[in-house]
Design a protein around this motif. Structure first.
Motif, short mmCIF file in Angstrom:
data_model
loop_
_atom_site.label_atom_id
_atom_site.label_comp_id
_atom_site.label_asym_id
_atom_site.label_seq_id
_atom_site.Cartn_x
_atom_site.Cartn_y
_atom_site.Cartn_z
N LYS A 1 10.78 28.77 27.72
CA LYS A 1 11.87 27.75 27.68
C LYS A 1 12.86 27.83 28.92
O LYS A 1 13.25 26.95 29.53
CB LYS A 1 12.61 27.83 26.29
CG LYS A 1 11.81 27.41 25.12
CD LYS A 1 12.04 25.94 25.05
CE LYS A 1 11.07 25.42 23.45
NZ LYS A 1 9.76 24.86 23.98
N ILE B 1 13.59 24.87 31.43
CA ILE B 1 15.14 24.29 31.60
C ILE B 1 15.45 24.24 33.03
O ILE B 1 15.98 23.42 33.65
CB ILE B 1 16.04 25.14 30.89
CG1 ILE B 1 15.93 24.93 29.18
CG2 ILE B 1 17.47 25.10 31.36
CD1 ILE B 1 16.61 25.61 28.50
N TYR C 1 22.17 17.55 28.44
CA TYR C 1 21.70 18.72 28.14
C TYR C 1 21.24 18.32 26.61
O TYR C 1 20.04 19.09 26.20
CB TYR C 1 22.78 19.80 27.72
CG TYR C 1 23.51 20.27 28.96
CD1 TYR C 1 22.94 20.74 30.29
CD2 TYR C 1 24.69 19.64 29.25
CE1 TYR C 1 23.24 20.90 31.53
CE2 TYR C 1 25.28 19.92 30.81
CZ TYR C 1 24.60 20.72 31.56
OH TYR C 1 25.18 20.84 32.98
N GLY D 1 17.26 18.98 25.93
CA GLY D 1 16.93 19.66 24.68
C GLY D 1 15.71 19.11 23.82
O GLY D 1 15.06 19.52 23.40
N GLU E 1 20.82 20.81 21.94
CA GLU E 1 21.61 20.92 23.05
C GLU E 1 22.40 22.31 23.19
O GLU E 1 22.32 22.57 24.34
CB GLU E 1 22.83 19.79 22.82
CG GLU E 1 23.78 19.61 23.74
CD GLU E 1 24.61 18.34 23.28
OE1 GLU E 1 24.87 18.31 22.10
OE2 GLU E 1 25.34 17.80 24.16
N VAL F 1 20.49 24.93 24.73
CA VAL F 1 20.24 24.59 26.21
C VAL F 1 21.34 25.21 26.98
O VAL F 1 21.19 25.95 27.62
CB VAL F 1 20.01 22.94 26.40
CG1 VAL F 1 20.09 22.80 28.28
CG2 VAL F 1 18.62 22.37 25.84
N ARG G 1 21.45 29.06 26.78
CA ARG G 1 20.70 29.47 27.76
C ARG G 1 21.03 29.49 29.12
O ARG G 1 20.83 30.46 30.42
CB ARG G 1 18.98 28.91 27.88
CG ARG G 1 18.32 29.45 26.43
CD ARG G 1 17.21 28.47 26.27
NE ARG G 1 16.32 29.13 25.06
CZ ARG G 1 15.26 29.65 25.18
NH1 ARG G 1 14.91 30.26 26.59
NH2 ARG G 1 14.76 30.25 24.35
#
Lengths: 156, 150
Positions: free
Chosen positions: B8, B12, B27, B31, B38, B41, B44
Motif C-alpha cells: 500500500k 500511495i 487523499y 484511498g 482517506e 492514506v 501513511r
C-alpha cells in the motif's frame, strides 16, 4: 518569462508556501487568498497545461526506497542525436534526471543523466547497456558519495 | 538505510508521484482507488515523511517558464576542505542541491537564478570565499526528465 496575472501569482505563492498534508489542501489555499476552491484547482490545472507547474506530487529520497547506488553520468552525444537519446533515456525507470547542458571549453560530455539503482552491479549494467545501445563510447561516471544539500527553490 | 514499505505504501507513493488527483479531496480519491480510507492514506504519508522516504510534497515548478535558469556547477575540493567549502556554497538559497561525488571534479551543485548578473555574482563570491578559481559551469539547455520513478 510568461506573464502571470496577479491572481495566478497569489495562488502559486500559496501553493508553494502553504501546501499542507490535509483532507482539503486546495480549500486552505482558497481561504488564504479569498477565492474559491474551484478557482484554485482550475488555475493549477491551467498552469500544468502551460508547463509552469511540472506536476503536483512528492519528492522521495532515493536511498530510502532501495536505491543505494547512485551516480551522475555525463555522456558525449552528437548534437543531432541528443533529442532522441535524451527522450529515450528519460523513459528508463532508474533515470531520475536527464539534461542537455551547455559545456565549458574542453568538456565534451553534454548529456547529464542521474541514475539510481539497488546495487552497484545494477548501476554498472545500466551504464553499460546505455553505452552499447546508443553506441556512446565516451562518458564519465561520478558516483554519489554524500548529500551536502537538498532543498526546494522559492520562486514566489 | 532502506525503509520497509508495504504494498500500500508503494501504491500511495506511485500515485503521489505520477497521478496526484487535482480535486477537492485528493487523499480520498487515492484511498478509494486503494480500498483504504482517506485518513489511513494521510497517516501513511505522515509516516513516510517521518522515516525520510518522502522529503517534500507540493508543486514542482518549471524554473525556465518562471524566468529562472538552472545550471550545474562543479569544482574540485580537497578532502580536508569539503565541509568548509560546502558550508560557503550551501548558504545560498539559489543553491538547491549539492553532492559530493567520487572522481574529479568532486563537488557538484545546482544553482537557480533569474538573471545572468545574479549567477555571476554568486559564482564570483564563491570563488573569492573559497579561493577555488576553477569552477565548471553547465547551463541547462533542455530537460528530458526530473523525477525518481518508484
Amino acid at each position: 518569462m510568461k506573464s502571470i496575472d496577479e491572481k495566478t501569482k497569489n495562488i502559486l505563492r500559496e501553493l508553494q508556501n502553504n501546501f499542507k498534508l490535509e483532507t482539503k489542501p486546495f480549500k486552505r489555499i482558497a481561504n488564504e487568498i479569498d477565492c474559491s476552491e474551484d478557482d484554485v484547482i482550475t488555475t493549477i490545472t491551467h498552469c500544468i497545461d502551460n508547463g509552469i507547474i511540472r506536476r503536483i506530487g512528492i519528492a522521495v529520497k532515493p536511498q530510502k526506497v532501495g536505491f543505494s547506488a547512485n551516480a551522475l553520468t555525463a555522456w558525449k552525444v552528437p548534437p543531432e542525436k541528443i533529442h532522441e537519446i535524451g527522450s529515450e533515456l528519460a523513459e528508463i525507470k532508474e533515470v531520475s534526471h536527464c539534461y542537455d547542458r551547455e559545456c565549458p571549453d574542453g568538456w565534451d560530455y553534454n548529456l547529464f543523466v542521474m541514475i539510481h539503482s539497488k546495487t552497484k552491479e545494477d548501476l554498472d549494467n545500466i551504464i553499460k547497456n546505455i553505452s552499447q545501445k546508443y553506441d556512446l563510447k565516451e562518458y564519465k561516471v561520478y558516483n554519489t558519495v554524500r548529500e551536502l544539500k537538498k532543498s526546494s527553490m522559492k520562486y514566489f | 538505510m532502506e525503509c520497509l514499505l508495504d504494498e500500500k505504501d508503494h501504491e500511495i507513493l506511485q500515485m503521489l508521484q505520477n497521478d496526484f488527483p487535482l480535486v477537492s479531496e485528493p487523499y480520498k480519491v487515492i484511498g478509494d482507488k486503494l480500498w483504504i480510507d482517506e485518513h489511513s492514506v494521510i497517516s501513511r504519508i505522515v509516516r513516510l515523511f517521518q522515516n525520510g522516504v518522502i522529503r517534500y510534497i507540493g508543486p514542482f515548478f518549471d524554473s525556465k517558464k518562471l524566468g529562472y535558469s538552472g545550471c550545474l556547477v562543479a569544482l574540485d575540493v580537497t578532502e580536508e576542505r569539503i565541509d568548509e567549502v560546502a558550508e560557503i556554497i550551501n548558504k545560498y538559497d539559489e543553491v538547491t542541491h549539492n553532492y559530493l561525488r567520487d572522481g574529479s571534479p568532486n563537488m557538484w551543485f545546482t544553482l537557480i537564478t533569474n538573471s545572468e548578473e545574479q549567477k555571476q555574482k554568486i559564482l564570483s563570491e564563491i570563488k573569492e570565499k573559497t579561493g577555488i578559481k576553477e569552477i565548471l559551469l553547465f547551463s541547462s539547455k533542455k530537460y528530458f526528465k526530473v523525477k525518481v520513478d518508484i
